[in-house]
Design an enzyme around this catalytic site. Structure first.
Site, PDB file in Angstrom:
ATOM      1  N   MET A  64       3.001  -6.236   2.634  1.00  0.00           N
ATOM      2  CA  MET A  64       4.176  -6.000   1.770  1.00  0.00           C
ATOM      3  C   MET A  64       4.419  -4.608   1.845  1.00  0.00           C
ATOM      4  O   MET A  64       3.883  -3.861   2.438  1.00  0.00           O
ATOM      5  CB  MET A  64       2.525  -6.114   0.158  1.00  0.00           C
ATOM      6  CG  MET A  64       3.297  -5.236  -1.109  1.00  0.00           C
ATOM      7  SD  MET A  64       2.196  -5.542  -2.052  1.00  0.00           S
ATOM      8  CE  MET A  64       1.458  -7.514  -2.515  1.00  0.00           C
ATOM      9  N   CYS A  65       5.945  -4.742   0.760  1.00  0.00           N
ATOM     10  CA  CYS A  65       6.443  -3.463   0.971  1.00  0.00           C
ATOM     11  C   CYS A  65       6.684  -3.205  -0.305  1.00  0.00           C
ATOM     12  O   CYS A  65       6.332  -3.590  -1.752  1.00  0.00           O
ATOM     13  CB  CYS A  65       7.628  -3.440   2.051  1.00  0.00           C
ATOM     14  SG  CYS A  65       8.942  -4.543   1.904  1.00  0.00           S
ATOM     15  N   TYR A  66       8.448  -2.602  -0.299  1.00  0.00           N
ATOM     16  CA  TYR A  66       8.138  -2.834  -1.886  1.00  0.00           C
ATOM     17  C   TYR A  66       8.957  -3.655  -2.686  1.00  0.00           C
ATOM     18  O   TYR A  66       9.018  -4.542  -4.076  1.00  0.00           O
ATOM     19  CB  TYR A  66       9.875  -1.685  -2.033  1.00  0.00           C
ATOM     20  CG  TYR A  66       9.256   0.117  -1.388  1.00  0.00           C
ATOM     21  CD1 TYR A  66       9.169   1.219  -1.872  1.00  0.00           C
ATOM     22  CD2 TYR A  66       9.593  -0.036  -0.728  1.00  0.00           C
ATOM     23  CE1 TYR A  66       8.784   2.024  -2.047  1.00  0.00           C
ATOM     24  CE2 TYR A  66       9.213   1.352   0.194  1.00  0.00           C
ATOM     25  CZ  TYR A  66       8.942   2.253  -0.517  1.00  0.00           C
ATOM     26  OH  TYR A  66       8.907   3.418  -0.126  1.00  0.00           O
TER      27      TYR A  66
END
EC number: 2.8.1.1
Length: 109
Positions: A64-66
């Site tokens: 997961m990132c932004y």
């Protein structure tokens, strides 16, 4: 798995709660501290070695990132390091926060 798969936050939520995959958050330390998915491992260059030591390569990993863009590169990297099943979470933490606002932890641990 030669290529990572993209999954939505509902699928990630299900895998996390069924404990069929671990979740790593690759955002910067300040963003992670301000809010992250409970149980997410904060994966950075400094913590990569510990993550690889503590998880078998047959462990399914969700990245997961932004917003779901940077996670794709990190997912591909984890595949290249030997992890068998890797997923990129579409929409990233932004989508998680919108879909599961009650499931946001704060702090650095």
């Amino acid at each position: 798995m030669e290529q990572f798969e993209c999954i939505n936050v509902e699928e990630a939520h299900q895998k996390l709660h069924q404990q069929t995959a671990v979740l790593v958050d690759i955002r910067d330390p300040q963003s992670y501290a301000m809010g992250h998915t409970p149980g997410a491992f904060h994966l950075t260059n400094d913590t990569l070695g510990a993550f690889m030591r503590d998880n078998d390569f047959d462990t399914a990993v969700m990245v997961m990132c932004y917003h779901g863009n940077s996670s794709k590169g990190a997912a591909q990297y984890l595949l290249q390091q030997g992890f068998d099943k890797v997923y990129s979470v579409d929409g990233g933490f932004d989508a998680w926060h919108r879909h599961f606002p009650a499931e946001v932890a704060r702090g650095t641990f």
